[in-house]
Design a protein around this motif. Structure first.
Motif: not given
Ligand code: UDP
Length: 407
Positions: A42, A224, A229, A253, A314, A318
């Motif tokens: 994020g 991720r 998660k 992921g 995030l 989304e």
């Molecule tokens: N994300 C992505 N592809 C994936 C997994 C996650 O682009 O396969 C993006 C997701 O859309 C978001 C961010 O990574 O924009 C994850 O942010 P979040 O605050 O949910 O979690 P963090 O990874 O920061 O703990």
């Protein structure tokens, strides 16, 4: 190419005019953001939007990434985990690796900006290796409701060197920190490939590219591969859902470069779901493009976010932005986004039965999904869009610089 006018169509004239006006007041100032990855997670997501837009508005905001070796990120991931409550073996060697990497980065960087913002624990101790000439802000993105005490005491000495700390939730306030904090909610950019509105045709194209049939309702989690998660829990919930509702689970992921645990956790989850992947009922998509994430969040009947801890999440905003209800855990920053029974459902993080029940109730009720989807979109528009986030940062820069001006 950034076109600020496009944001007017989403958030209205007032917010954009105010932002342009605010940006003018920062002429001649220089700001810096520091984190540890340019993509994945994020923080990178927000910086990738905020930095160019603010630059476009004339605000000199720079972004630097602290680079480290694999061992450094193993240490910082263990810090991340321990700050969210895991155990840690905090040896002198671990501390040394953490501090040495920060010191080395400091040795070849000049921070002569008017305000410095450091994101998360990885670059936290940088402040100890510079002669402090300007306000420094620490921006915490993780869930510290129950941190490991030993690690907390260690990082606290660095946190307290900062002028201010930004948190996403009042629950992260700590009585033993004698410093000012400010709440700023994270936000999503409605115009990126991740969040722009897609046509049905675009969505179908993305699904077909990744061999995801649309013959059954889709439920998904985008995250991720990280213990917090709970991807294994998502598989367990899916098995329960499948007892009464025929649907397909897509788990999307990514592997962030500052998160070395992803590969191993993915292997575990894949193993756990083997029979389901073989039957085509569970599909994993790894390191997909932004537009696929968008399409998946849009096409899903229900999005799951089964976090055990979550600084903000995030992915929740989304999904809501795409009009998809979210069944998720009542932890960290998630209840700011999901109002139980209004735009999704909140469950206890380990209550798989509750997750399954809520998902099934949504799968069976199209009207409810649509009603919740509408409410979710409005809630995000009002609270969690990037224009508001940028405005909050500009306000913070102004106030912190004013606090430092001798009267
Ligand atoms: N994300 C992505 N592809 C994936 C997994 C996650 O682009 O396969 C993006 C997701 O859309 C978001 C961010 O990574 O924009 C994850 O942010 P979040 O605050 O949910 O979690 P963090 O990874 O920061 O703990």
């Amino acid at each position: 190419m950034i076109d600020i006018e496009q944001y007017r169509k989403v958030v209205g004239d007032k917010q954009i005019n105010d932002l342009i006006e605010k940006a003018k007041a920062h002429e001649g100032k220089r700001y810096l953001m520091v984190n540890t990855t340019s993509d994945g997670g994020g923080v990178a997501e927000m910086l990738n939007s905020m930095v160019p837009i603010l630059n476009h508005l004339g605000v000199a905001l720079e972004w630097k990434i602290l680079h480290g070796f694999h061992e450094f990120f193993e240490v910082t991931k263990s810090f991340h985990n321990a700050l969210q409550g895991s155990d840690i073996d905090l040896t002198d060697e671990v501390k040394k690796l953490y501090l040495d990497t920060n010191q080395e980065f400091a040795s070849y960087n000049k921070f002569d900006h008017d305000v410095i913002v450091i994101h998360d624990p990885q670059p936290l101790p940088l402040i100890a290796f510079f002669e402090k000439k300007q306000p420094w802000i620490w921006r915490l993105h993780i869930d510290i409701t129950n941190p490991n005490k030993g690690l907390w005491d260690f990082v606290k000495q660095y946190i307290q060197m900062y002028d201010r700390m930004i948190i996403s939730n009042t629950a992260y306030r700590k009585d033993d920190l004698a410093m000012d904090d400010i709440i700023i909610y994270p936000a999503i950019d409605p115009l990126t490939e991740k969040n722009r509105e897609l046509s049905r045709e675009n969505i179908e194209e993305e699904m077909s590219k990744h061999k995801i049939p649309l013959d059954k309702p889709i439920i998904s989690q985008v995250s991720r591969f990280d213990i917090w998660k709970d991807p294994e829990g998502v598989i367990e919930v899916f098995r329960k859902v499948r007892e009464t509702s025929d649907c397909r689970l897509v788990m999307c992921g990514s592997m962030a470069s500052d998160d070395p645990e992803g590969g191993e956790i993915f292997k575990r989850v894949e193993e756990k779901a083997r029979d389901l992947t073989e039957s085509g009922d569970v599909i994993f998509v790894i390191n997909a493009e932004e537009v696929f994430v968008n399409a998946l969040q849009s096409v899903s009947e229900v999005v799951i976010q089964k976090s055990i801890r979550e600084g903000f999440g995030l992915t929740v905003s989304e999904a809501l932005w795409k009009g998809t209800p979210v069944v998720t855990s009542k932890v960290g920053g998630i209840p700011l986004q999901v109002k139980d029974g209004v735009n999704g459902f909140l469950c206890e993080p380990t209550d798989n039965d509750a997750f399954a029940e809520r998902i099934v109730s949504l799968l069976n009720d199209r009207d409810l999904r649509e009603r919740m989807g509408q409410k979710g979109k409005e809630h995000v528009r009002e609270n969690f869009l990037i224009t508001r986030l940028m405005s909050d940062y500009l306000d913070l820069f102004s106030s912190i610089l004013q606090d430092q001006t001798p009267t």
